[in-house]
Design a protein around this motif. Structure first.
Motif, PDB file in Angstrom:
ATOM      1  N   GLY A 224      26.102  48.509  11.537  1.00 56.90           N
ATOM      2  CA  GLY A 224      25.964  48.897  10.147  1.00 56.90           C
ATOM      3  C   GLY A 224      25.220  47.853   9.328  1.00 56.90           C
ATOM      4  N   PRO A 225      25.203  48.016   8.002  1.00 59.89           N
ATOM      5  CA  PRO A 225      24.443  47.103   7.132  1.00 59.89           C
ATOM      6  C   PRO A 225      24.890  45.651   7.213  1.00 59.89           C
ATOM      7  N   GLY A 226      26.116  45.410   7.690  1.00 62.38           N
ATOM      8  CA  GLY A 226      26.620  44.043   7.755  1.00 62.38           C
ATOM      9  C   GLY A 226      25.846  43.129   8.674  1.00 62.38           C
ATOM     10  N   VAL A 227      25.008  43.685   9.561  1.00 57.57           N
ATOM     11  CA  VAL A 227      24.240  42.806  10.453  1.00 57.57           C
ATOM     12  C   VAL A 227      23.251  41.955   9.662  1.00 57.57           C
ATOM     13  N   GLU A 228      22.844  42.428   8.478  1.00 54.47           N
ATOM     14  CA  GLU A 228      21.939  41.617   7.661  1.00 54.47           C
ATOM     15  C   GLU A 228      22.610  40.328   7.205  1.00 54.47           C
ATOM     16  N   THR A 229      23.896  40.420   6.911  1.00 53.28           N
ATOM     17  CA  THR A 229      24.645  39.218   6.537  1.00 53.28           C
ATOM     18  C   THR A 229      24.811  38.298   7.740  1.00 53.28           C
ATOM     19  N   LEU A 230      25.117  38.873   8.897  1.00 53.22           N
ATOM     20  CA  LEU A 230      25.253  38.063  10.106  1.00 53.22           C
ATOM     21  C   LEU A 230      23.961  37.316  10.402  1.00 53.22           C
ATOM     22  N   ALA A 231      22.840  38.002  10.243  1.00 56.21           N
ATOM     23  CA  ALA A 231      21.556  37.407  10.581  1.00 56.21           C
ATOM     24  C   ALA A 231      21.285  36.141   9.775  1.00 56.21           C
ATOM     25  N   THR A 251      22.195  50.970  11.167  1.00 55.80           N
ATOM     26  CA  THR A 251      22.121  49.533  11.354  1.00 55.80           C
ATOM     27  C   THR A 251      20.678  49.074  11.178  1.00 55.80           C
ATOM     28  N   PRO A 252      20.376  48.286  10.140  1.00 55.41           N
ATOM     29  CA  PRO A 252      18.992  47.831   9.940  1.00 55.41           C
ATOM     30  C   PRO A 252      18.616  46.775  10.968  1.00 55.41           C
ATOM     31  N   LEU A 253      17.363  46.704  11.269  1.00 58.92           N
ATOM     32  CA  LEU A 253      16.848  45.664  12.152  1.00 58.92           C
ATOM     33  C   LEU A 253      16.425  44.481  11.298  1.00 58.92           C
ATOM     34  N   PRO A 254      17.082  43.323  11.453  1.00 60.32           N
ATOM     35  CA  PRO A 254      16.658  42.160  10.661  1.00 60.32           C
ATOM     36  C   PRO A 254      15.177  41.879  10.867  1.00 60.32           C
ATOM     37  N   ASN A 255      14.487  41.521   9.803  1.00 58.30           N
ATOM     38  CA  ASN A 255      13.043  41.323   9.901  1.00 58.30           C
ATOM     39  C   ASN A 255      12.636  39.930   9.454  1.00 58.30           C
ATOM     40  N   ALA A 256      11.433  39.543   9.840  1.00 61.03           N
ATOM     41  CA  ALA A 256      10.972  38.177   9.633  1.00 61.03           C
ATOM     42  C   ALA A 256      10.742  37.841   8.168  1.00 61.03           C
ATOM     43  N   GLN A 257      10.638  38.853   7.294  1.00 58.83           N
ATOM     44  CA  GLN A 257      10.434  38.576   5.880  1.00 58.83           C
ATOM     45  C   GLN A 257      11.712  38.060   5.217  1.00 58.83           C
ATOM     46  N   PHE A 259      14.648  36.788   7.207  1.00 63.40           N
ATOM     47  CA  PHE A 259      15.474  35.887   7.984  1.00 63.40           C
ATOM     48  C   PHE A 259      14.599  35.013   8.882  1.00 63.40           C
ATOM     49  N   PRO A 260      15.139  33.872   9.352  1.00 60.56           N
ATOM     50  CA  PRO A 260      14.422  33.136  10.398  1.00 60.56           C
ATOM     51  C   PRO A 260      14.245  34.024  11.632  1.00 60.56           C
ATOM     52  N   ALA A 261      13.273  33.685  12.441  1.00 58.84           N
ATOM     53  CA  ALA A 261      13.037  34.465  13.655  1.00 58.84           C
ATOM     54  C   ALA A 261      14.278  34.467  14.526  1.00 58.84           C
ATOM     55  N   LEU A 262      14.685  35.655  14.946  1.00 59.37           N
ATOM     56  CA  LEU A 262      15.823  35.769  15.836  1.00 59.37           C
ATOM     57  C   LEU A 262      15.599  36.938  16.798  1.00 59.37           C
ATOM     58  N   ASN A 263      16.416  36.974  17.837  1.00 61.96           N
ATOM     59  CA  ASN A 263      16.351  38.028  18.831  1.00 61.96           C
ATOM     60  C   ASN A 263      17.551  38.944  18.644  1.00 61.96           C
TER      61      ASN A 263
END
Length: 328
Positions: A224-231, A251-257, A259-263
Motif C-alpha cells: 500500500g501507500p506506506g511503502v513510500e514512507t519506508l523508502a 502500492t506505488p513504486l518509489p521513484n528516483a525523484q 528517494f535515494p536510489a533503491l531496489n
C-alpha cells in the motif's frame, strides 16, 4: 473418513465447516499424514475472504502448514516411511491440497522430516515463517553482518522469525509495531530497536538509529501507500522487499525523484519451496537454527480443530504475537 475443514463460499470465519470427507488413497508422489497440529497463516484468511492471489474452487479446503506422522505412502515416494514424524511446507496451491484436517493427503515434495523430540505445535509454527524470512535475508545474500534490517508488522510469526534470522546472520533488526503494547515483547524477542509507528516518525527514527545511513533492507508484509514512507528510511542502494498485501490499496513504486536510489521487489516463499535445491538449503538453514537454539518459534495461542472459526477470528483481531496453532 477424515475430518476436513471446508468452505463453500467466500466470507468470514463462519463459512468454515468441519466435515467428514472421504479422502481416498495417496496417489503418485503423495503421502497421507495424520495431522497433530496446524499452523495458521494470514494467507489462509485472505484466501477464505477471496483476497488472495488466486481464488478458491468450491468446496475448498485450505491450509499451508502442519505437523504430523506419515500414515500411507503413494507410488514413487521413497524418501519417507510409515510412522515418520514430518512437517509440511507451503509448496502447493490450496485449490489442490490443504492441511486443515485430522488426516490429509499432500505432495511428498511439500513434506520434510522433523525430529521426533520437536513438539508438534512448535513444528507447525516453523516453515511458513522461517522460509519467508530466509529468502530475502539469506538466500539472496543481501543482508550482511552489521547491516540494519527494518521488519514491519514485526509481531507476526514471520516478523519474529525475521528478527531471529537477522540476528543469526549478524544483522541489526529494527522492528515496527503500531501500538506501544507490543514494544516490550518485541524487545524481549530480540529486536535491537522497536519503532512505535502510531507515536513516532518512522523515517526520522530510522535515521537516528542508523546514524543517518538508513537500513540495508526493509522487509514488509503490508504494501500500500506506506511503502513510500519506508523508502525514506532505506539507505542508498538498499532493498525494499514486499512479501504481503495486508493493505489492499495500490502500492506505488518509489521513484528516483523522491528517494535515494533503491531496489524494490516482491517476494513469496514459493520461490524457495517450489525449487528443490533452494528448499534443501532453506531446510538445512532452519534446522540448524532450531538445533542451535537461535531459532525459537513463538506460539501465541492454540485452538482445537473444532474451533477453527474462532481461531480465524482471533487472527483477524490482530492481537497475537507469534503463531496461532490448531491442535488435532
Amino acid at each position: 473418513m477424515a475430518k476436513i475443514v471446508q468452505f463453500d463460499r467466500i466470507g468470514g470465519p463462519e463459512v468454515l465447516s468441519l466435515r467428514d470427507v472421504e479422502i481416498g488413497a495417496p496417489g503418485t508422489g503423495e503421502l497421507q499424514i495424520r495431522v497433530e497440529a496446524i499452523g495458521l497463516n494470514r494467507a489462509e484468511v485472505m484466501y477464505r475472504e477471496g483476497g488472495y492471489f488466486y481464488q478458491p474452487t468450491f468446496p475448498s479446503s485450505l491450509g499451508y502448514e502442519a505437523a504430523g506422522v506419515v500414515e500411507k505412502i503413494g507410488p514413487d515416494v521413497t524418501s519417507f516411511a510409515v510412522g515418520d514424524p514430518v512437517g509440511v511446507v507451503p509448496a502447493f496451491l490450496q485449490t489442490d491440497y490443504g492441511t486443515y484436517g485430522d488426516h490429509v493427503i499432500l505432495p511428498a515434495s511439500a513434506v520434510v522430516s522433523r525430529p521426533a523430540d520437536v513438539n508438534p505445535s512448535v513444528a507447525a509454527a516453523v516453515w511458513m515463517a522461517y522460509i519467508t524470512a530466509y529468502g530475502p535475508l539469506v538466500e539472496s545474500g543481501r543482508v550482511r553482518p552489521g547491516d540494519y534490517v527494518l521488519i514491519t508488522a514485526a509481531s507476526s510469526s514471520v516478523g519474529l522469525a525475521a528478527i531471529q534470522t537477522a540476528l543469526r546472520v549478524g544483522a541489526v533488526p529494527i522492528a515496527t509495531t503500531r501500538g506501544a503494547d507490543k514494544k516490550q515483547r518485541l524487545l524481549d524477542a530480540g529486536a535491537a530497536h522497536v519503532i512505535v509507528t502510531n507515536d513516532e516518525d518512522l523515517p526520522a527514527r530510522i535515521k537516528e538509529i542508523t546514524g543517518g545511513e538508513g537500513v540495508r533492507l526493509a522487509f514488509d508484509p503490508i504494501a500500500g501507500p506506506g511503502v513510500e514512507t519506508l523508502a525514506q528510511g532505506i539507505a542508498p542502494g538498499g532493498f525494499l522487499v514486499v512479501y504481503g498485501a495486508l493493505d489492499p490499496r495500490p502500492t506505488p513504486l518509489p521513484n528516483a525523484q523522491s528517494f535515494p536510489a533503491l531496489n524494490s521487489s516482491t517476494y513469496t516463499l514459493f520461490e524457495i519451496t517450489t525449487d528443490p535445491e533452494r528448499l534443501r538449503r532453506a531446510v538445512a538453514f532452519v534446522n540448524a537454527g532450531l538445533a542451535s537454539g537461535s531459532f525459537n518459534p513463538v506460539v501465541d495461542r492454540t485452538f482445537d480443530l473444532a474451533d477453527i472459526a474462532e481461531a480465524h477470528r482471533y487472527m483477524e483481531a490482530n492481537g497475537q504475537v507469534g503463531k496461532i496453532v490448531v491442535t488435532v
